[in-house]
Design a protein around this motif. Structure first.
Motif, PDB file in Angstrom:
ATOM      1  N   LYS A 115       0.829  -1.210   0.000  1.00 24.68           N
ATOM      2  CA  LYS A 115       0.000   0.000   0.000  1.00 24.68           C
ATOM      3  C   LYS A 115       0.862   1.258   0.000  1.00 24.68           C
ATOM      4  O   LYS A 115       0.645   2.181  -0.801  1.00 24.68           O
ATOM      5  N   ASP A 116       1.841   1.319   0.888  1.00 26.61           N
ATOM      6  CA  ASP A 116       2.719   2.492   0.954  1.00 26.61           C
ATOM      7  C   ASP A 116       3.582   2.603  -0.296  1.00 26.61           C
ATOM      8  O   ASP A 116       3.855   3.706  -0.784  1.00 26.61           O
ATOM      9  N   LEU A 117       4.011   1.462  -0.812  1.00 28.99           N
ATOM     10  CA  LEU A 117       4.811   1.465  -2.038  1.00 28.99           C
ATOM     11  C   LEU A 117       4.012   2.052  -3.198  1.00 28.99           C
ATOM     12  O   LEU A 117       4.513   2.890  -3.954  1.00 28.99           O
ATOM     13  N   LEU A 118       2.760   1.654  -3.329  1.00 23.81           N
ATOM     14  CA  LEU A 118       1.919   2.139  -4.426  1.00 23.81           C
ATOM     15  C   LEU A 118       1.671   3.642  -4.316  1.00 23.81           C
ATOM     16  O   LEU A 118       1.646   4.352  -5.327  1.00 23.81           O
ATOM     17  N   HIS A 119       1.490   4.115  -3.098  1.00 25.99           N
ATOM     18  CA  HIS A 119       1.281   5.552  -2.883  1.00 25.99           C
ATOM     19  C   HIS A 119       2.496   6.340  -3.375  1.00 25.99           C
ATOM     20  O   HIS A 119       2.358   7.396  -4.017  1.00 25.99           O
ATOM     21  N   THR A 131       8.969  -5.721 -11.119  1.00 22.23           N
ATOM     22  CA  THR A 131       9.421  -7.118 -11.196  1.00 22.23           C
ATOM     23  C   THR A 131       8.962  -7.891  -9.958  1.00 22.23           C
ATOM     24  O   THR A 131       9.713  -8.680  -9.393  1.00 22.23           O
ATOM     25  N   LEU A 132       7.722  -7.653  -9.562  1.00 23.44           N
ATOM     26  CA  LEU A 132       7.170  -8.292  -8.363  1.00 23.44           C
ATOM     27  C   LEU A 132       6.441  -9.591  -8.666  1.00 23.44           C
ATOM     28  O   LEU A 132       6.023 -10.297  -7.756  1.00 23.44           O
ATOM     29  N   GLY A 133       6.246  -9.900  -9.947  1.00 24.55           N
ATOM     30  CA  GLY A 133       5.457 -11.069 -10.312  1.00 24.55           C
ATOM     31  C   GLY A 133       4.023 -10.682 -10.628  1.00 24.55           C
ATOM     32  O   GLY A 133       3.543  -9.612 -10.244  1.00 24.55           O
ATOM     33  N   SER A 134       3.318 -11.570 -11.302  1.00 24.29           N
ATOM     34  CA  SER A 134       1.980 -11.240 -11.805  1.00 24.29           C
ATOM     35  C   SER A 134       0.922 -11.154 -10.713  1.00 24.29           C
ATOM     36  O   SER A 134      -0.115 -10.509 -10.899  1.00 24.29           O
ATOM     37  N   SER A 139      -2.978  -4.737  -8.124  1.00 26.13           N
ATOM     38  CA  SER A 139      -2.823  -3.620  -7.189  1.00 26.13           C
ATOM     39  C   SER A 139      -2.434  -2.323  -7.885  1.00 26.13           C
ATOM     40  O   SER A 139      -2.625  -1.238  -7.332  1.00 26.13           O
ATOM     41  N   PHE A 140      -1.897  -2.419  -9.092  1.00 31.67           N
ATOM     42  CA  PHE A 140      -1.419  -1.235  -9.810  1.00 31.67           C
ATOM     43  C   PHE A 140      -2.467  -0.627 -10.743  1.00 31.67           C
ATOM     44  O   PHE A 140      -2.264   0.469 -11.263  1.00 31.67           O
ATOM     45  N   GLN A 141      -3.576  -1.321 -10.965  1.00 33.01           N
ATOM     46  CA  GLN A 141      -4.467  -0.963 -12.070  1.00 33.01           C
ATOM     47  C   GLN A 141      -5.094   0.426 -11.963  1.00 33.01           C
ATOM     48  O   GLN A 141      -5.432   1.027 -12.991  1.00 33.01           O
ATOM     49  N   LYS A 161      -2.763 -12.768 -19.432  1.00 32.15           N
ATOM     50  CA  LYS A 161      -4.202 -12.499 -19.383  1.00 32.15           C
ATOM     51  C   LYS A 161      -4.557 -11.669 -18.151  1.00 32.15           C
ATOM     52  O   LYS A 161      -5.381 -10.752 -18.213  1.00 32.15           O
ATOM     53  N   ARG A 162      -3.933 -11.982 -17.023  1.00 25.92           N
ATOM     54  CA  ARG A 162      -4.189 -11.216 -15.800  1.00 25.92           C
ATOM     55  C   ARG A 162      -3.811  -9.750 -15.997  1.00 25.92           C
ATOM     56  O   ARG A 162      -4.524  -8.848 -15.555  1.00 25.92           O
ATOM     57  N   CYS A 163      -2.693  -9.525 -16.653  1.00 26.66           N
ATOM     58  CA  CYS A 163      -2.276  -8.145 -16.931  1.00 26.66           C
ATOM     59  C   CYS A 163      -3.309  -7.428 -17.796  1.00 26.66           C
ATOM     60  O   CYS A 163      -3.727  -6.302 -17.491  1.00 26.66           O
ATOM     61  N   GLU A 164      -3.725  -8.078 -18.866  1.00 23.99           N
ATOM     62  CA  GLU A 164      -4.678  -7.450 -19.784  1.00 23.99           C
ATOM     63  C   GLU A 164      -6.018  -7.192 -19.106  1.00 23.99           C
ATOM     64  O   GLU A 164      -6.662  -6.166 -19.348  1.00 23.99           O
ATOM     65  N   GLU A 165      -6.438  -8.104 -18.240  1.00 24.37           N
ATOM     66  CA  GLU A 165      -7.713  -7.939 -17.535  1.00 24.37           C
ATOM     67  C   GLU A 165      -7.689  -6.771 -16.553  1.00 24.37           C
ATOM     68  O   GLU A 165      -8.744  -6.290 -16.139  1.00 24.37           O
ATOM     69  N   HIS A 166      -6.493  -6.330 -16.193  1.00 25.06           N
ATOM     70  CA  HIS A 166      -6.381  -5.223 -15.240  1.00 25.06           C
ATOM     71  C   HIS A 166      -5.822  -3.961 -15.898  1.00 25.06           C
ATOM     72  O   HIS A 166      -5.189  -3.128 -15.247  1.00 25.06           O
ATOM     73  N   GLY A 167      -6.087  -3.847 -17.195  1.00 25.62           N
ATOM     74  CA  GLY A 167      -5.820  -2.594 -17.888  1.00 25.62           C
ATOM     75  C   GLY A 167      -4.402  -2.377 -18.359  1.00 25.62           C
ATOM     76  O   GLY A 167      -4.049  -1.259 -18.758  1.00 25.62           O
ATOM     77  N   ILE A 168      -3.572  -3.414 -18.328  1.00 27.81           N
ATOM     78  CA  ILE A 168      -2.191  -3.270 -18.784  1.00 27.81           C
ATOM     79  C   ILE A 168      -2.145  -3.494 -20.293  1.00 27.81           C
ATOM     80  O   ILE A 168      -2.580  -4.541 -20.788  1.00 27.81           O
ATOM     81  N   LEU A 169      -1.635  -2.530 -21.025  1.00 24.75           N
ATOM     82  CA  LEU A 169      -1.543  -2.647 -22.478  1.00 24.75           C
ATOM     83  C   LEU A 169      -0.427  -3.618 -22.862  1.00 24.75           C
ATOM     84  O   LEU A 169       0.565  -3.756 -22.132  1.00 24.75           O
ATOM     85  N   PRO A 170      -0.556  -4.281 -24.017  1.00 28.12           N
ATOM     86  CA  PRO A 170       0.485  -5.218 -24.456  1.00 28.12           C
ATOM     87  C   PRO A 170       1.883  -4.611 -24.484  1.00 28.12           C
ATOM     88  O   PRO A 170       2.864  -5.287 -24.168  1.00 28.12           O
TER      89      PRO A 170
END
Length: 251
Positions: A115-119, A131-134, A139-141, A161-170
């Motif tokens: 949480k603090d890292l994302l802020h 590079t935290l893994g999928s 949490s980043f979306q 697929k998980r990336c794409e489902e959370h708004g990450i572009l190719p």
């Protein structure tokens, strides 16, 4: 029977040596990928995520006498539950823990929780490599600077697929198998014009040293998600020492 909680390169290294002495082993991994790391070994593999109750049932189903926890350093709940079921059933628990590397980036920030890292990350300008893994991708979306964040993940369709489902572009997905050399990291940092790299403290097995040296050479800030400090019972930092301990009959 001995239950090895695996799914990491460490667990494979352990099993390659330990099964020369004892093949009465069953290995559990939380993912199919973890199981594939072990598929050419002559052992029983169970691919499933388990909660506390499922672990207890697993112990009974396979008449487990010892638990060897070689799970990922950040798999806190797995280790906590494994220690608990071992205590509940009165069986031995052994933990292999990667040595932390005595190296810190020249430019860095550290955070004890995501949480603090994302802020902090949302306040940054410039491109960021995660590079935290999928598992942490969702949490980043909602970050306002998501378009400048790149995710390096394993080249598996479900992770992409998980990336794409959370708004990450190719264009922001780097699906590659690590760990990577320093030069490979440098090439990637240059290609993507990265100014910040987010990483776990995963030790040499996870390629942490090569990430840090690459970032230092390019003047890039490393953002660490710190590892929770667990009080492991019966902890070993060398596989050979762990194997020798397992050879001693339980009282």
């Amino acid at each position: 029977m001995i239950w090895v909680i695996g799914g990491t390169k460490d667990s494979r290294d352990f099993l390659e040596e330990y099964t020369k002495y004892d093949s009465n082993v069953i290995v559990s991994t939380a993912t199919e990928y973890g199981g594939k790391l072990l598929e050419n070994l002559d052992i029983t593999i169970s691919t499933q995520k388990m909660n506390l109750d499922e672990m207890l049932q697993f112990l009974k189903d396979y008449s487990i006498q010892k638990i060897v926890d070689v799970s990922h350093p950040y798999a806190y709940e797995v280790s906590k539950n494994a220690m608990r079921v071992a205590e509940m059933q009165g069986i031995s628990y052994y933990r292999f823990e990667r040595k932390e590397i005595e190296l810190c980036a020249k430019k860095y920030s550290k955070f004890k929780n995501l949480k603090d890292l994302l802020h902090y990350v949302e306040s940054l300008e410039g491109n960021i490599l995660v590079t935290l893994g999928s598992n942490n991708v969702p949490s980043f979306q909602n970050l306002k600077n998501l378009s400048k964040i790149y995710f390096r993940i394993l080249p598996k369709w479900d992770m992409v697929k998980r990336c794409e489902e959370h708004g990450i572009l190719p264009k922001n997905i780097i699906a590659m198998q690590g760990p990577f050399t320093e030069n490979m990291n440098i090439a990637m940092l240059e290609q993507l014009q990265i100014q910040y790299l987010i990483t776990k403290q995963a030790g040499d097995t996870g390629g942490e040293r090569e990430k840090i040296s690459a970032c230092d050479k390019k003047g890039i800030e490393v953002i660490y998600l710190e590892k929770e400090k667990l009080e492991y019972k019966n902890c070993y930092f060398e596989l050979n020492t762990l194997i020798e301990a397992l050879k001693i009959p339980s009282k």
